[in-house]
Write a protein that holds these residues in place. Sequence first.
Motif, PDB file in Angstrom:
ATOM      1  N   GLU A 132      14.771  17.336  25.647  1.00  0.00           N
ATOM      2  CA  GLU A 132      15.934  18.220  25.705  1.00  0.00           C
ATOM      3  C   GLU A 132      16.712  17.993  26.997  1.00  0.00           C
ATOM      4  O   GLU A 132      16.130  17.724  28.056  1.00  0.00           O
ATOM      5  N   SER A 133      18.049  18.100  26.926  1.00  0.00           N
ATOM      6  CA  SER A 133      18.876  17.957  28.123  1.00  0.00           C
ATOM      7  C   SER A 133      20.199  18.692  27.929  1.00  0.00           C
ATOM      8  O   SER A 133      20.656  18.894  26.798  1.00  0.00           O
ATOM      9  N   ASN A 134      20.791  19.055  29.041  1.00  0.00           N
ATOM     10  CA  ASN A 134      22.089  19.739  29.006  1.00  0.00           C
ATOM     11  C   ASN A 134      22.657  19.764  30.422  1.00  0.00           C
ATOM     12  O   ASN A 134      21.930  19.593  31.393  1.00  0.00           O
ATOM     13  N   ASN A 135      23.961  19.989  30.528  1.00  0.00           N
ATOM     14  CA  ASN A 135      24.604  20.125  31.833  1.00  0.00           C
ATOM     15  C   ASN A 135      24.638  21.600  32.229  1.00  0.00           C
ATOM     16  O   ASN A 135      25.056  22.451  31.431  1.00  0.00           O
ATOM     17  N   TYR A 136      24.196  21.880  33.438  1.00  0.00           N
ATOM     18  CA  TYR A 136      24.172  23.254  33.939  1.00  0.00           C
ATOM     19  C   TYR A 136      24.766  23.309  35.340  1.00  0.00           C
ATOM     20  O   TYR A 136      24.725  22.323  36.084  1.00  0.00           O
ATOM     21  N   ASN A 137      25.295  24.476  35.666  1.00  0.00           N
ATOM     22  CA  ASN A 137      25.764  24.720  37.027  1.00  0.00           C
ATOM     23  C   ASN A 137      24.579  25.164  37.880  1.00  0.00           C
ATOM     24  O   ASN A 137      23.820  26.054  37.488  1.00  0.00           O
ATOM     25  N   THR A 138      24.422  24.498  39.028  1.00  0.00           N
ATOM     26  CA  THR A 138      23.351  24.888  39.942  1.00  0.00           C
ATOM     27  C   THR A 138      23.970  25.566  41.159  1.00  0.00           C
ATOM     28  O   THR A 138      25.082  25.217  41.588  1.00  0.00           O
ATOM     29  N   ARG A 139      23.228  26.510  41.699  1.00  0.00           N
ATOM     30  CA  ARG A 139      23.651  27.193  42.919  1.00  0.00           C
ATOM     31  C   ARG A 139      22.537  27.060  43.946  1.00  0.00           C
ATOM     32  O   ARG A 139      21.422  27.521  43.705  1.00  0.00           O
ATOM     33  N   ALA A 140      22.868  26.423  45.060  1.00  0.00           N
ATOM     34  CA  ALA A 140      21.910  26.316  46.158  1.00  0.00           C
ATOM     35  C   ALA A 140      22.148  27.511  47.073  1.00  0.00           C
ATOM     36  O   ALA A 140      23.228  27.652  47.652  1.00  0.00           O
ATOM     37  N   VAL A 141      21.158  28.378  47.182  1.00  0.00           N
ATOM     38  CA  VAL A 141      21.358  29.671  47.846  1.00  0.00           C
ATOM     39  C   VAL A 141      20.146  30.029  48.704  1.00  0.00           C
ATOM     40  O   VAL A 141      19.131  29.333  48.718  1.00  0.00           O
ATOM     41  N   GLY A 142      20.265  31.173  49.376  1.00  0.00           N
ATOM     42  CA  GLY A 142      19.154  31.760  50.102  1.00  0.00           C
ATOM     43  C   GLY A 142      18.572  32.920  49.314  1.00  0.00           C
ATOM     44  O   GLY A 142      19.126  33.333  48.287  1.00  0.00           O
ATOM     45  N   PRO A 143      17.464  33.481  49.783  1.00  0.00           N
ATOM     46  CA  PRO A 143      16.800  34.570  49.063  1.00  0.00           C
ATOM     47  C   PRO A 143      17.687  35.790  48.832  1.00  0.00           C
ATOM     48  O   PRO A 143      17.568  36.477  47.812  1.00  0.00           O
ATOM     49  N   ALA A 144      18.609  36.068  49.778  1.00  0.00           N
ATOM     50  CA  ALA A 144      19.448  37.265  49.670  1.00  0.00           C
ATOM     51  C   ALA A 144      20.433  37.192  48.510  1.00  0.00           C
ATOM     52  O   ALA A 144      21.007  38.214  48.119  1.00  0.00           O
ATOM     53  N   HIS A 145      20.605  35.997  47.957  1.00  0.00           N
ATOM     54  CA  HIS A 145      21.540  35.857  46.833  1.00  0.00           C
ATOM     55  C   HIS A 145      21.116  36.713  45.644  1.00  0.00           C
ATOM     56  O   HIS A 145      21.944  37.118  44.826  1.00  0.00           O
ATOM     57  N   GLN A 146      19.847  37.011  45.543  1.00  0.00           N
ATOM     58  CA  GLN A 146      19.345  37.844  44.446  1.00  0.00           C
ATOM     59  C   GLN A 146      19.971  39.233  44.491  1.00  0.00           C
ATOM     60  O   GLN A 146      20.258  39.825  43.455  1.00  0.00           O
ATOM     61  N   TYR A 147      20.184  39.775  45.696  1.00  0.00           N
ATOM     62  CA  TYR A 147      20.778  41.111  45.834  1.00  0.00           C
ATOM     63  C   TYR A 147      22.252  41.087  45.464  1.00  0.00           C
ATOM     64  O   TYR A 147      22.767  42.036  44.866  1.00  0.00           O
TER      65      TYR A 147
END
Length: 409
Positions: free
Chosen positions: A117-132
């Motif tokens: 399986e494969s697909n194109n996805y947007n990735t976000r390189a973030v820090g832990p605080a991004h969850q909030y």
Amino acid sequence: MFSRDLWKEIFETISKNKLRTFLSGFTVALGILIFVVLYGFGNGLKNTFNEFFMDDATNTFFVFAGRTSMPYKGFKSNRNIEFKNDDLDDIKKNFPMFLEYITPRISRSALVKYKGESNNYNTRAVGPAHQYNEKTIMMKGRYLNENDVLERTRYAVIGRLVEKDLFGTANAIGKYIDLGGRAFKVIGVFQDDGGDNEERYIYIPYTTRQLIEKNTDKVDQIILGFKQEIGYPGAMAFEKSLNKFLKEKHNISPEDQRAIFIRNVADQLKQNQQFAGVLQLIVLFVAFGTIIAGIIGISNIMVFIVKERTKEIGVRKALGATPRAVISMILLEAVFITTIAGYIGMVIGVVLLNSLGNTLKDYFITNPYININTAIVATFILIIAGAIAGYIPAKRAARIKPIVALRDE
């Protein structure tokens, strides 16, 4: 005092004048029905605004870098401004009284594979605080932590729909995915109330992305959350101070409006809430206009009813009926019809709103509803109006002399 004969007479009058009774009741029921539906639509508009703007944290700034539009301190215009890791550290150091959390964000698109399986996805390189900031809800595993950032781990937290696309019904936790030609271990699966698009993101540590991109320390944007206790005025002051600080650090003219842009979610939220409030006031105004129209309709019908029954009133007075008895009979009939019809209209309106749900979401109306107390108060107002509408012509008719009433054509 309850009078059985009086109520018997009222029911007999109603049964003999079905069309008149139906028209009176229909006017009342329609007025309440339209009021309930319009008021519910107003709440539905408000729900749409809240859903759209409350999915992410509202005590948030998004800081973007652009290009300078004017020369400053020996630097030429059209200079590209770039944020780096030390900007994060400097903001933490200079604004501890305002800051609740801070995280960079580096956005990229990548081909992601797992077995066949494969697909194109947007990735976000973030820090832990991004969850909030995103109000990310973990379904399985865990989110990124500070240790992942420090050690530049190749860990990935994937959205619910990414897991569904690549793994089907299998559990993705602990599996390795090919993300842009590099292996990443899935450590968590999240869901997001923002919808399907939000659940097709993949989060990785921002330091890992920087390592992949030739060990750079650049970041696309900075996201920070301010302490909610500082309130709206404090948020506006923080935005102004932060803008000034970043311009000074990057040698940008204070007058340059294109080099750095800060999107203050709190400010946008306030403006949109004010707009939603105005919309609801407009809908409420129209709804109350409907109530007034219903009151006028009742008044006209009651005037007609009393006029139609003038000769009957004359006979009653000739037989010894007091003005009070005449008024009571007409008034009770008006209140009874208004109460029953108003209740029917209210119930139909409430049931209709409950049945709509999200069917009108394409028209920006989400889960329309009305507080039952509001519906009852509106119905009560119409009942009182019906009583007044019946009392005024009834009192006038009760003053007519029997001989004059009997001559009425």
